[in-house]
Design an enzyme around this catalytic site. Structure first.
Site, PDB file in Angstrom:
ATOM      1  N   ARG A  17     101.402  64.454 -31.484  1.00  0.00           N
ATOM      2  CA  ARG A  17     102.628  63.902 -32.078  1.00  0.00           C
ATOM      3  C   ARG A  17     103.316  64.943 -32.974  1.00  0.00           C
ATOM      4  O   ARG A  17     104.535  65.025 -33.029  1.00  0.00           O
ATOM      5  CB  ARG A  17     102.286  62.666 -32.927  1.00  0.00           C
ATOM      6  CG  ARG A  17     102.701  61.353 -32.297  1.00  0.00           C
ATOM      7  CD  ARG A  17     102.208  60.162 -33.135  1.00  0.00           C
ATOM      8  NE  ARG A  17     101.335  59.338 -32.325  1.00  0.00           N
ATOM      9  CZ  ARG A  17     100.107  58.937 -32.659  1.00  0.00           C
ATOM     10  NH1 ARG A  17      99.591  59.262 -33.825  1.00  0.00           N
ATOM     11  NH2 ARG A  17      99.409  58.206 -31.830  1.00  0.00           N
ATOM     12  N   CYS A  40      82.874  48.267 -29.983  1.00  0.00           N
ATOM     13  CA  CYS A  40      82.677  47.047 -30.775  1.00  0.00           C
ATOM     14  C   CYS A  40      82.963  45.796 -29.946  1.00  0.00           C
ATOM     15  O   CYS A  40      82.542  44.696 -30.300  1.00  0.00           O
ATOM     16  CB  CYS A  40      83.601  47.019 -31.982  1.00  0.00           C
ATOM     17  SG  CYS A  40      83.765  48.586 -32.806  1.00  0.00           S
ATOM     18  N   ASN A 304      88.710  55.796 -35.965  1.00  0.00           N
ATOM     19  CA  ASN A 304      90.155  55.904 -35.749  1.00  0.00           C
ATOM     20  C   ASN A 304      90.846  56.561 -36.934  1.00  0.00           C
ATOM     21  O   ASN A 304      91.747  57.382 -36.760  1.00  0.00           O
ATOM     22  CB  ASN A 304      90.755  54.515 -35.506  1.00  0.00           C
ATOM     23  CG  ASN A 304      90.706  54.123 -34.047  1.00  0.00           C
ATOM     24  OD1 ASN A 304      91.588  54.489 -33.271  1.00  0.00           O
ATOM     25  ND2 ASN A 304      89.666  53.420 -33.651  1.00  0.00           N
ATOM     26  N   ARG A 441      84.747  34.968 -61.749  1.00  0.00           N
ATOM     27  CA  ARG A 441      84.625  34.279 -63.053  1.00  0.00           C
ATOM     28  C   ARG A 441      83.169  34.165 -63.471  1.00  0.00           C
ATOM     29  O   ARG A 441      82.821  34.368 -64.638  1.00  0.00           O
ATOM     30  CB  ARG A 441      85.248  32.885 -62.980  1.00  0.00           C
ATOM     31  CG  ARG A 441      86.766  32.909 -62.975  1.00  0.00           C
ATOM     32  CD  ARG A 441      87.331  31.522 -62.737  1.00  0.00           C
ATOM     33  NE  ARG A 441      86.962  30.600 -63.793  1.00  0.00           N
ATOM     34  CZ  ARG A 441      87.245  29.292 -63.766  1.00  0.00           C
ATOM     35  NH1 ARG A 441      87.908  28.792 -62.719  1.00  0.00           N
ATOM     36  NH2 ARG A 441      86.894  28.513 -64.746  1.00  0.00           N
TER      37      ARG A 441
END
Lengths: 452, 452
Positions: A17, A40, A304, A441
């Site tokens: 690119r 995956c 990736n 919390r």
């Protein structure tokens, strides 16, 4: 580029690119039959959720070649000559060998599954599930086998996902697991929840069990998995006991490897000490931003990102991969499992003192239909209150909530800061206090109780 | 405590946790019939997803009284005497009035729905949906009305949620909306997606239309909603045109109000310039951390957090509410809508220059079953690349992804930093690049293209 899967071809695409064919020649070597596929996704293909193998392929060799990438399939790199800046490769079809010189080298050799060194481990009917070829071989075995008893060895991500796949195909599934609980990427108390839920799905869980051998029948095929204590009859066996970085070439070339056997890089994904060699994907170690240590994590999303960063740098741009916080999500049927940051033992190992809290809450407002229970465990550092890790086990809506903690970890937030997070609230999506905030919390209270 | 809903009673409960009845006397005034209920849940009760009104009540008056809170129901505070440190109240049943003095005062008077000053706005058949009483009145009307034509005035959160509720009950629903597109909390290009989806659900959308009057029949009941251009027949009308902070008492007492009519507080939720008066919930303005300005946001999750902070401070502890980033999620049937941070017009108003990008992606890996499309719009500041806002419209799995951006906004992350976020990835939960990361990558490119 050595390796034509996620990291390598992402790098090639991104470099292309930035730099056209006149400026940058890109040669990529791939020893297998496929490029840019989702390993995956293999459990979901085997399980039948994804009908076609080709759906797992993001980009074919032809598509890469259309982008002016000289992609050499079924061609294995057999050596890296760092001093001479060249690689030796062999065409696996013809056997022909040649040298190819480089100005810049990208190593994306991936990972190799751990195969136990046990009698019978190579018998017909015993399968790994790392590559598309592996997946096809397993599907062929399933189609050719009448028996319906499957044993999965290992109870990590691949193990539990393959257990689901085989349950979905109607098998009786036994999971034999070395650890005290499945999913050793969780603390045992959270793994226990997975254990119980898997049993609820009809999966036979054998924990704390070391496989000693794989027994074969007169036909040579696997017939059972043996541990010290018992034998588990099996018409098919799936091995899911993890992967190692595939760094044989890198090691032979004298490149720097870490404690986990992965290549060591700088933040631009350049191999340490080597100006013109990059590495990414399952063959590298990555910096864990929470513990400050290197880890090995084989995960497509990291591969990736590495490829994107490497391609930018190789293409003359600039990008870095700052590290990971250790986020991972998975599921077994409708049980969702997520983790990010440190487990208790990781935190101990990193020299951290911490408080842990565990809360139960729901995915939606309690009064809203299909509000699903989830258990959230949170670790916070003593004194500072800094978030150290979160683990979640629950039903629909549980897993991706871990992203809240993943971003908070990246930003080094304290649990007190987290209690003020402005998270999306409406009854169909969350209780008025999101489960992650409920945990925060409680963690604040735990840190305050122990101010010393 | 003036007001017995989310903020007031959270404050009371938290103060009581820190200080027992011997140390702290707590008196709470509530003019209505209920305490601590989920107003956000009313549309789902009306729509039938929540069968019973009482499911929306988190804590009854009796439960509060068991915690030693002197809760006076149906008792309206009619004046605050700041100099005398006392409030005047009236028992709405008996009419009896009295003064009660305080050491510390908490104002949690909530918001009041905007009622249009239009002919017919008070006719039978015209309903607001802010309180449980409102919801019950609407349900009574629906039960008593044969006609099946409903008009919803307003297309914000309440409007779209009530449109869903009435669709679920089998009504023909027309939404009459002043804005060019529904959901003016989104940019119009994203609102357009909601518009199209609502029409796909069979809802008649009338945008860019000002209601001029509500027409009544001979029986005095509403029979149509009129705009300048048209009349929309209606057997029932629901008003969902927003709320104002209910600060009549505060204003009369000379307490500081902001541009939006809400009380102004410091970070400890103390009314500015008043040592012993706190305020929280729908009656206050909150700091928007992205624009640096005060906003008014009526939302239960903020009210609960305010109450928690106020209760800690009133109880002698210490807590702050640092502000909001403007996160909100909603849905219309299976369409999910989310936003956080600034819209384009908010960013302009704050003096910020920015790039916007919009991407389409999917909730799961593209090859995984039920991968749902979502559109993600992202705003990033020029030059710095700081994240300014995210809007998401899509199907299952779209809305809560906004939490990633909410945490990133809180941490002042740049879109470049976001591209490296370690978010949960597995094919059933996300593409290998999460949709929010896809948007961040595109935003990085947009910022880079305009470096000036």
């Amino acid at each position: 580029m050595i390796g034509g899967d996620a990291a390598g071809m992402s790098a090639a695409s991104q470099a292309r690119r930035l730099r056209g064919p006149d400026e940058l020649e890109i040669v990529a070597f791939e020893r297998g039959h496929f490029t840019s596929y989702s390993a995956c996704g293999i459990p979901y293909w085997v399980g039948g959720d994804v009908p076609e193998r080709n759906q797992l392929i993001a980009r074919t060799p032809e598509e890469h070649r259309e982008r002016a990438i000289d992609l050499r399939m079924r061609t294995e790199v057999t050596g890296i000559d760092v001093a001479g800046a060249r690689v030796r490769s062999r065409d696996l079809e013809s056997g022909a060998e040649e040298w190819t010189s480089y100005d810049k080298l990208v190593i994306a050799t991936g990972a190799r599954p751990i195969r136990p060194d046990l009698p019978g481990a190579d018998a017909p009917g015993v399968h790994g599930v790392q590559t598309l070829d592996d997946g096809q071989a397993l599907l062929d075995t399933l189609a050719a086998t009448e028996g319906r008893r499957a044993v999965v060895v290992g109870a990590g991500y691949i193990g539990v996902e393959m257990a689901e796949a085989l349950i979905n195909r109607g098998y009786e599934v036994t999971v034999v697991n070395r650890g005290k609980e499945p999913m050793s990427t969780l603390d045992p108390d959270m793994g226990r929840l997975v254990h119980t839920a898997m049993e609820g799905l009809g999966i036979i869980m054998v924990n704390d069990a070391e496989v000693t051998k794989l027994l074969t029948g007169e036909d040579g095929r696997v017939r059972a998995v043996a541990t010290e204590d018992a034998e588990y009859p099996a018409d098919v066996v799936v091995l899911g006991i993890g992967v190692h970085p595939e760094t044989t070439l890198a090691k032979a070339a004298g490149l720097p490897l870490g404690d986990h056997g992965g290549l060591l890089t700088d933040l631009a994904m350049r191999v340490r000490g080597h100006e013109n060699i990059w590495a990414g994907g399952d063959c590298v170690e990555v910096l864990d931003l929470v513990s400050g240590r290197e880890r090995h994590i084989a995960l497509g999303t990291h591969a990736n990102k590495h490829g994107q960063v490497i391609g930018s740098n190789v293409g003359g741009g600039y990008a870095t991969f700052p590290g990971v916080v250790g986020t991972a999500v998975s599921k077994v049927c409708d049980l969702e499992i997520a983790r990010t940051g440190l487990r208790e033992k990781d935190a101990h190992r990193a020299g951290l003192q911490f408080e842990t809290v565990t809360v139960e809450s729901t995915s939606r407002a309690g009064y809203y239909p299909n509000a699903a229970l989830m258990t959230v465990k949170m670790l916070a550092e003593r004194r500072t209150g800094r978030l150290l890790g979160v683990q979640i086990v629950g039903r629909e809506g549980a897993a991706k909530r871990v992203d809240i903690a993943a971003v908070a970890l990246t930003a080094s937030m304290t649990v007190e800061q987290m209690t003020a997070l402005d998270l999306g609230y409406a009854p169909p999506f969350s209780p008025v206090w999101d489960p992650v905030l409920v945990a925060a919390r409680k963690a604040v209270a735990a840190v305050r109780r122990n101010p010393a």
